[in-house]
Design a protein around this motif. Structure first.
Motif, short mmCIF file in Angstrom:
data_model
loop_
_atom_site.label_atom_id
_atom_site.label_comp_id
_atom_site.label_asym_id
_atom_site.label_seq_id
_atom_site.Cartn_x
_atom_site.Cartn_y
_atom_site.Cartn_z
N ASN A 93 7.21 70.92 56.57
CA ASN A 93 6.54 69.63 56.78
C ASN A 93 6.38 69.34 58.26
OD1 ASN A 93 8.46 68.12 54.05
ND2 ASN A 93 6.63 69.39 53.97
N MET A 94 7.48 69.49 59.02
CA MET A 94 7.45 69.19 60.45
C MET A 94 6.49 70.12 61.18
SD MET A 94 9.52 66.68 60.56
CE MET A 94 10.85 66.00 59.58
N GLY A 95 6.50 71.40 60.79
CA GLY A 95 5.61 72.35 61.44
C GLY A 95 4.14 71.98 61.26
N TRP A 96 3.79 71.53 60.06
CA TRP A 96 2.41 71.13 59.80
C TRP A 96 2.05 69.87 60.58
CZ3 TRP A 96 -2.32 71.89 59.08
CH2 TRP A 96 -3.19 70.91 58.57
N HIS A 97 2.94 68.89 60.59
CA HIS A 97 2.65 67.66 61.33
C HIS A 97 2.48 67.94 62.82
CE1 HIS A 97 4.77 65.31 57.88
NE2 HIS A 97 3.49 65.49 57.65
N MET A 98 3.31 68.82 63.37
CA MET A 98 3.18 69.16 64.79
C MET A 98 1.87 69.87 65.08
SD MET A 98 7.01 70.46 65.75
CE MET A 98 8.42 69.66 64.99
N THR A 99 1.39 70.67 64.13
CA THR A 99 0.10 71.35 64.30
C THR A 99 -1.02 70.33 64.41
OG1 THR A 99 0.93 73.22 63.00
CG2 THR A 99 -1.45 73.07 63.32
N VAL A 100 -1.02 69.34 63.52
CA VAL A 100 -2.06 68.30 63.55
C VAL A 100 -1.93 67.47 64.83
CG1 VAL A 100 -3.01 66.28 62.35
CG2 VAL A 100 -2.14 68.22 61.03
N GLU A 101 -0.68 67.19 65.24
CA GLU A 101 -0.47 66.43 66.47
C GLU A 101 -0.97 67.19 67.69
OE1 GLU A 101 3.47 64.34 64.50
OE2 GLU A 101 3.69 65.85 66.07
N LYS A 102 -0.84 68.50 67.66
CA LYS A 102 -1.38 69.31 68.76
C LYS A 102 -2.91 69.22 68.77
CE LYS A 102 0.50 73.24 69.96
NZ LYS A 102 0.90 74.68 70.01
N VAL A 344 -6.23 75.46 66.92
CA VAL A 344 -4.87 75.35 67.41
C VAL A 344 -3.96 76.24 66.58
CG1 VAL A 344 -5.11 73.00 68.31
CG2 VAL A 344 -4.34 73.35 65.96
N TYR A 345 -2.91 76.73 67.22
CA TYR A 345 -1.85 77.45 66.51
C TYR A 345 -0.54 76.85 66.94
CZ TYR A 345 1.42 81.07 65.04
OH TYR A 345 2.48 81.73 64.46
N HIS A 346 0.27 76.51 65.97
CA HIS A 346 1.60 76.01 66.29
C HIS A 346 2.62 76.69 65.40
CE1 HIS A 346 4.60 73.27 67.88
NE2 HIS A 346 5.04 73.09 66.65
N ALA A 347 3.72 77.11 66.01
CA ALA A 347 4.77 77.80 65.26
C ALA A 347 6.10 77.10 65.45
CB ALA A 347 4.88 79.26 65.71
N VAL A 348 6.90 77.12 64.41
CA VAL A 348 8.28 76.63 64.46
C VAL A 348 9.19 77.76 63.99
CG1 VAL A 348 7.65 74.22 64.11
CG2 VAL A 348 8.15 75.66 62.12
N LEU A 359 -4.97 76.57 62.69
CA LEU A 359 -5.92 75.58 62.20
C LEU A 359 -7.23 75.67 62.97
CD1 LEU A 359 -6.69 72.95 60.63
CD2 LEU A 359 -5.48 71.67 62.43
N ILE A 360 -8.31 75.90 62.24
CA ILE A 360 -9.66 75.83 62.80
C ILE A 360 -10.31 74.57 62.24
CG2 ILE A 360 -11.90 76.96 63.02
CD1 ILE A 360 -10.54 79.61 62.48
N HIS A 361 -10.70 73.67 63.13
CA HIS A 361 -11.21 72.38 62.68
C HIS A 361 -12.60 72.14 63.25
CE1 HIS A 361 -10.80 68.55 60.77
NE2 HIS A 361 -10.95 67.87 61.89
N ARG A 365 -13.51 66.13 57.42
CA ARG A 365 -12.37 65.50 56.77
C ARG A 365 -11.24 66.48 56.52
NH1 ARG A 365 -14.64 62.57 51.53
NH2 ARG A 365 -12.40 62.36 51.24
N SER A 366 -11.57 67.76 56.39
CA SER A 366 -10.58 68.78 56.04
C SER A 366 -10.66 69.93 57.03
CB SER A 366 -10.85 69.30 54.62
OG SER A 366 -10.88 68.24 53.69
N PRO A 367 -9.62 70.76 57.10
CA PRO A 367 -9.70 71.93 57.98
C PRO A 367 -10.85 72.84 57.58
CG PRO A 367 -7.45 71.58 57.20
CD PRO A 367 -8.32 70.65 56.41
N TYR A 368 -11.53 73.39 58.58
CA TYR A 368 -12.54 74.41 58.27
C TYR A 368 -11.84 75.66 57.75
CZ TYR A 368 -16.16 77.92 58.93
OH TYR A 368 -17.05 78.94 58.72
#
Length: 411
Positions: A93-102, A344-348, A359-361, A365-368
Motif C-alpha cells: 500500500n505504502m509503495g503504491w501511494h509513494m509512487t502516485v505522490e512522486k 515514474v518508477y518507485h521502489a520500496v 507508472l506511465i500516465h 483518470r487511470s494509469p496508461y
C-alpha cells in the motif's frame, strides 16, 4: 521387442542395456498446498529421491491486476496491491501511494513518513515471522511456528487499531493516513517492541544452534552472489549471498536515511543463511521502530497527511453532511482532477525484495500503463535450475526459504 534379462548374482555388478531415461519418474510438485506454499507447480523428473530436471509452471492464480489498474483511478488500485504479498500488505500500500505522490510531486510531512516507517517495519516483521516459522515446519519443527504466532496476531491488532483491517489492510491514503494513530495504537506499538524481543530470542534458541535444523538447511541450495545477481534477485535471499543491497539504504524513501540500522548479510547463500538474514532483519526492524517512535514525539501532534485537498479524501463524517466534501470525495475517487503526463518508477524494500511500481500516465483518470515489479516473480525463476540434483525434501525447504507468495508471483 522384449529386453534381455540380466541374471543377478550376489556381489555382482549389474548393468542394464535400457535407456537411463526409462528409469526416471515424472512428479508434479503442486499446484497445491502444503508442498508448494501456494498455487504453482513444478513438473520434475526424479531418479529415486533426487531431482534430475524440472520446469516451473505459474499462472494458476493470475488475476490481471496490471490490466485492471488501467481501468481504475488511483485510489481504487490500492486494494489490488493488498492482494500481492498479503503477508505484508501495508508495504505494498505504502509503495503504491509513494509512487502516485512522486507523480504528483507531493511533499509528505516528516511525522507521516515516520508513521509509515513504523507500519512498514511491523509488516516486515509479520512477514518474516511467517516465512521463518514455516521454514521450521518444513524441516519438521512445528513448535517454533507456534511460538511466534501470537506476536504476528498482535501486529495485526495494531493494524486493526490504525485502519480497521488486519490482513488486506488498504491502509493509508495518497498524502498520508486516513486518521492519526490514536493512543491505543501507540500504546500497543510500544508494548510490542517490549514483548517481542524475548519471544524472538526463544525462537532463535529453538533453531539457530539446533543440530537437526542446521543439518537440514546448511549447504542446501547455496547460491553465489554472481548467480543471484544474474537472476535479478533482491531482498533477504540476495543479502544471504553476501550482497548488501537494500532499497532502504541505496535509494532511501520515507526518511529512511535518518535511521540507524544495519543490513544483515550472509556468506554462503544457502537456506540456513536466508533464515538467519530474516531473523536478524527482525531485530533491525525493532531498532527502526524504536527510533521512529522517538522521532514522532519531536513532530507537531495531529499531522497525519499532506495538504493536498485535490487528492486527499475528506473525512467520511464530512462527506455525509457537507456538500463540498461530498463533491471533493466524488472527484477524487472518480479521478476527475487533472494529473501530469509522466513516467515514474518507485521502489520500496518489500519483505521479499525490491517491490517496484512503474507508472506511465497520460493525464487521464487511470494509469496508461502500470507494471508491478514483484520480487516473488523474479526470485522464483531460479528455482527449477537450482533444484537440479537436489533431493525432493531439500527442494521443499529451498522453496520455503525463497518465501514465494502466490499472489505476488502471479499478480
Amino acid at each position: 521387442m522384449s529386453k534381455p534379462v540380466t541374471k543377478i548374482t550376489p556381489n555382482a555388478a549389474v548393468f542394464f542395456d535400457n535407456d537411463p531415461q526409462d528409469e526416471l519418474i515424472t512428479l508434479n510438485i503442486g499446484p497445491t498446498h502444503p508442498a508448494t506454499h501456494g498455487v504453482f507447480q513444478n513438473v520434475v523428473q526424479i531418479d529415486g529421491e533426487r531431482i534430475v530436471s524440472g520446469v516451473s509452471t505459474i499462472g494458476y492464480i493470475h488475476r490481471a491486476f496490471e490490466k485492471i489498474a488501467e481501468h481504475r483511478p488511483f485510489y481504487q488500485i490500492t486494494p489490488l496491491t493488498d492482494r500481492l504479498n498479503y503477508c505484508s500488505a501495508p508495504i505494498n500500500n505504502m509503495g503504491w501511494h509513494m509512487t502516485v505522490e512522486k507523480l504528483l510531486q507531493i511533499d509528505i510531512p516528516k511525522r507521516v513518513q515516520y508513521m509509515r516507517v513504523i507500519v512498514m517495519e511491523l509488516a516486515r516483521i509479520a512477514d518474516h515471522i511467517i516465512c521463518n516459522g514455516i521454514l521450521g515446519v518444513d524441516t519438521g519443527a512445528f513448535s517454533g511456528f507456534l511460538y511466534v504466532m501470537q506476536e504476528r496476531e498482535f501486529i495485526y491488532e495494531i493494524f486493526e487499531e490504525i485502519c480497521g483491517a488486519r490482513l488486506t489492510t488498504n491502509i493509508g491514503r495518497i498524502g498520508g493516513f486516513e486518521r492519526d494513530f490514536n493512543e491505543v495504537a501507540f500504546r500497543k506499538i510500544e508494548e510490542f517492541i517490549k514483548r517481542f524481543p524475548p519471544v524472538l530470542k526463544e525462537f532463535e534458541n529453538l533453531f539457530v544452534r539446533n543440530r537437526i535444523f542446521i543439518e537440514r538447511t546448511s549447504g542446501v541450495a547455496a547460491v553465489t552472489p554472481e548467480q543471484a545477481l544474474s537472476y535479478s534477485w533482491s531482498g533477504p535471499i540476495l543479502r544471504a549471498t553476501g550482497v548488501d543491497y537494500d532499497v532502504r539504504a541505496v535509494s532511501p524513501y520515507s526518511s529512511y536515511e535518518e535511521f540507524d540500522f544495519d543490513i544483515p548479510v550472509g556468506t554462503t547463500g544457502d537456506v540456513y543463511d536466508r533464515f538467519m538474514v530474516r531473523n536478524d532483519e527482525m531485530w533491525q526492524s525493532l531498532r527502526i521502530i524504536e527510533q521512529a517512535l522517538d522521532k514522532i514525539k519531536k513532530e507537531p501532534v495531529g499531522v497525519f497527511h499532506a495538504d493536498v485537498p485535490e487528492f486527499y479524501l475528506p473525512p467520511k463524517e464530512q462527506v455525509y453532511t457537507n456538500m463540498e466534501a461530498l463533491i471533493y470525495h466524488f472527484k477524487i475517487v472518480m479521478g476527475e482532477w487533472e494529473t501530469p503526463q509522466s513516467e515514474v518508477y518507485h521502489a520500496v524494500e518489500g519483505a521479499n525484495g525490491e517491490l517496484g511500481f512503474y507508472l506511465i500516465h497520460d493525464g487521464g483518470r487511470s494509469p496508461y500503463r502500470l507494471h508491478f515489479r514483484r520480487p516473488s516473480f523474479i526470485n522464483y525463476q531460479m528455482f527449477a535450475p537450482m533444484s537440479s540434483g537436489m533431493l525432493i525434501s531439500d527442494a521443499i525447504i529451498n522453496m520455503s526459504s525463497l518465501n514465494i507468495i502466490a499472489g505476488e508471483l502471479d499478480a
